[in-house]
Design a protein around this motif. Sequence first.
Motif, short mmCIF file in Angstrom:
data_model
loop_
_atom_site.label_atom_id
_atom_site.label_comp_id
_atom_site.label_asym_id
_atom_site.label_seq_id
_atom_site.Cartn_x
_atom_site.Cartn_y
_atom_site.Cartn_z
N HIS A 54 0.84 -1.20 0.00
CA HIS A 54 0.00 0.00 0.00
C HIS A 54 0.88 1.25 0.00
O HIS A 54 1.44 1.63 1.03
N THR A 55 1.00 1.88 -1.15
CA THR A 55 1.94 3.00 -1.29
C THR A 55 1.29 4.37 -1.28
O THR A 55 1.98 5.37 -1.12
N LEU A 56 -0.02 4.47 -1.49
CA LEU A 56 -0.65 5.77 -1.68
C LEU A 56 -0.36 6.77 -0.55
O LEU A 56 -0.05 7.93 -0.82
N PRO A 57 -0.49 6.38 0.72
CA PRO A 57 -0.19 7.36 1.77
C PRO A 57 1.24 7.88 1.70
O PRO A 57 1.49 9.07 1.96
N LEU A 58 2.20 7.02 1.36
CA LEU A 58 3.58 7.48 1.20
C LEU A 58 3.71 8.42 0.00
O LEU A 58 4.49 9.38 0.03
N GLU A 59 2.97 8.15 -1.06
CA GLU A 59 3.01 9.03 -2.23
C GLU A 59 2.48 10.41 -1.87
O GLU A 59 2.99 11.42 -2.35
N ALA A 60 1.43 10.46 -1.05
CA ALA A 60 0.90 11.75 -0.61
C ALA A 60 1.94 12.49 0.24
O ALA A 60 2.13 13.70 0.10
N LEU A 61 2.61 11.76 1.12
CA LEU A 61 3.64 12.37 1.95
C LEU A 61 4.81 12.87 1.11
O LEU A 61 5.34 13.96 1.34
N ALA A 62 5.21 12.07 0.13
CA ALA A 62 6.30 12.48 -0.76
C ALA A 62 5.94 13.75 -1.51
O ALA A 62 6.76 14.68 -1.64
N ALA A 63 4.70 13.82 -2.01
CA ALA A 63 4.26 15.01 -2.74
C ALA A 63 4.21 16.23 -1.83
O ALA A 63 4.60 17.35 -2.22
N ALA A 64 3.75 16.04 -0.58
CA ALA A 64 3.67 17.16 0.36
C ALA A 64 5.06 17.68 0.73
O ALA A 64 5.28 18.88 0.86
N LEU A 65 6.03 16.77 0.91
CA LEU A 65 7.39 17.19 1.21
C LEU A 65 8.00 17.95 0.04
O LEU A 65 8.63 19.00 0.21
N THR A 66 7.80 17.43 -1.18
CA THR A 66 8.33 18.11 -2.35
C THR A 66 7.69 19.47 -2.53
O THR A 66 8.35 20.44 -2.92
N GLU A 67 6.40 19.57 -2.25
CA GLU A 67 5.68 20.84 -2.34
C GLU A 67 6.33 21.89 -1.44
O GLU A 67 6.31 23.09 -1.74
N ARG A 68 6.92 21.44 -0.34
CA ARG A 68 7.58 22.35 0.61
C ARG A 68 9.08 22.47 0.37
O ARG A 68 9.81 22.98 1.21
N GLY A 69 9.54 21.96 -0.77
CA GLY A 69 10.94 22.12 -1.13
C GLY A 69 11.89 21.17 -0.44
O GLY A 69 13.10 21.43 -0.40
N LEU A 70 11.38 20.06 0.12
CA LEU A 70 12.21 19.11 0.85
C LEU A 70 12.48 17.88 -0.02
O LEU A 70 11.54 17.22 -0.45
#
Length: 328
Positions: free
Chosen positions: A210-226
Amino acid sequence: MSSSEHDQPAGLSTGSVARRLGVAPTTVRSWDQRYGLGPDAHTSGRHRRWAAADIARLERMCALTMTGVPPAEAARIARESAPPALAPPAAPARPRPVRSRSHTGLQLGDVRRECKGLARASLRLEAASVDDLLTAAIADYGLVTAWQEVIMPTLQAVGRKWESSGEKYVEVEHFLSWHVTGVLRRSAPTLPVGRADPVTLLACVPGENHTLPLEALAAALTERGLPVRMFGAAMPAQALVEAVRRTGPAAVGLWAQSRTTANRPLAQHVASMEWGVRGARRHPLVLTLGPGWTGQAVPGLPRPPGLAEALNVLKTAAADDTRRPVTP
């Protein structure tokens, strides 16, 4: 009444109608073009206006398609049905944080109206509408709120639907999940090459898919420049250890959906890994993410309950230049 009031077109715009119905504007336009469900009154100019009777036909179309009637047949019935007289609809105000009970057959409960539209489009397997609704939710509310209050409630409702109906709707869950993945990746900005900011490594534990929650977290981190290194599903233990050794991350997020996959020894081993010169050794902050860690908590390792909490912990870890130094 002034001439300016006479000149003003009555009824709602296509966008307003779509929000009222809980569907994408492209769906309304498609029903107009394909099935002749457009406004009865034609007005000059580019923008069509929808009266109460026009909207009643569309509501009938929505209700029929949600019961499994093919769109062409539903449109024929909606056109031939005489809708009850309705009061002229008032134009809705923006933004749209309206809560709505679902009429999709899914157990959505008291959720944002966007969940209803997303559920409808998903059950009809309408790819363009699903993409439009997901993109609009992220643009309107931001990625974290869209995930927690629009995407997750709809995914959970779809999951409950197929679990309670002999997996009849499993294709809907796969369809919606695939589109969520695509929209999350498109919504995340591209970070400049060569940045030396602390990296976060995200992976599912061995046996976990189940990867979707990690994908959301990855997108949120990238959105913040991390910067993020995303390794996805069922990461083998030795490969995870090697990835940590090669990247020297500030933090590692390990996702477990099920208690049977939560791997405490692996989390402890990764948390104990060290690198750097003697006297300034560093090791990663390991987050145990997902419901699988319930009752499997690892002492000393944070277990944030949701996306927003995980994001805050990782932002703090990335800002810590010392990366949790180990006392020599």
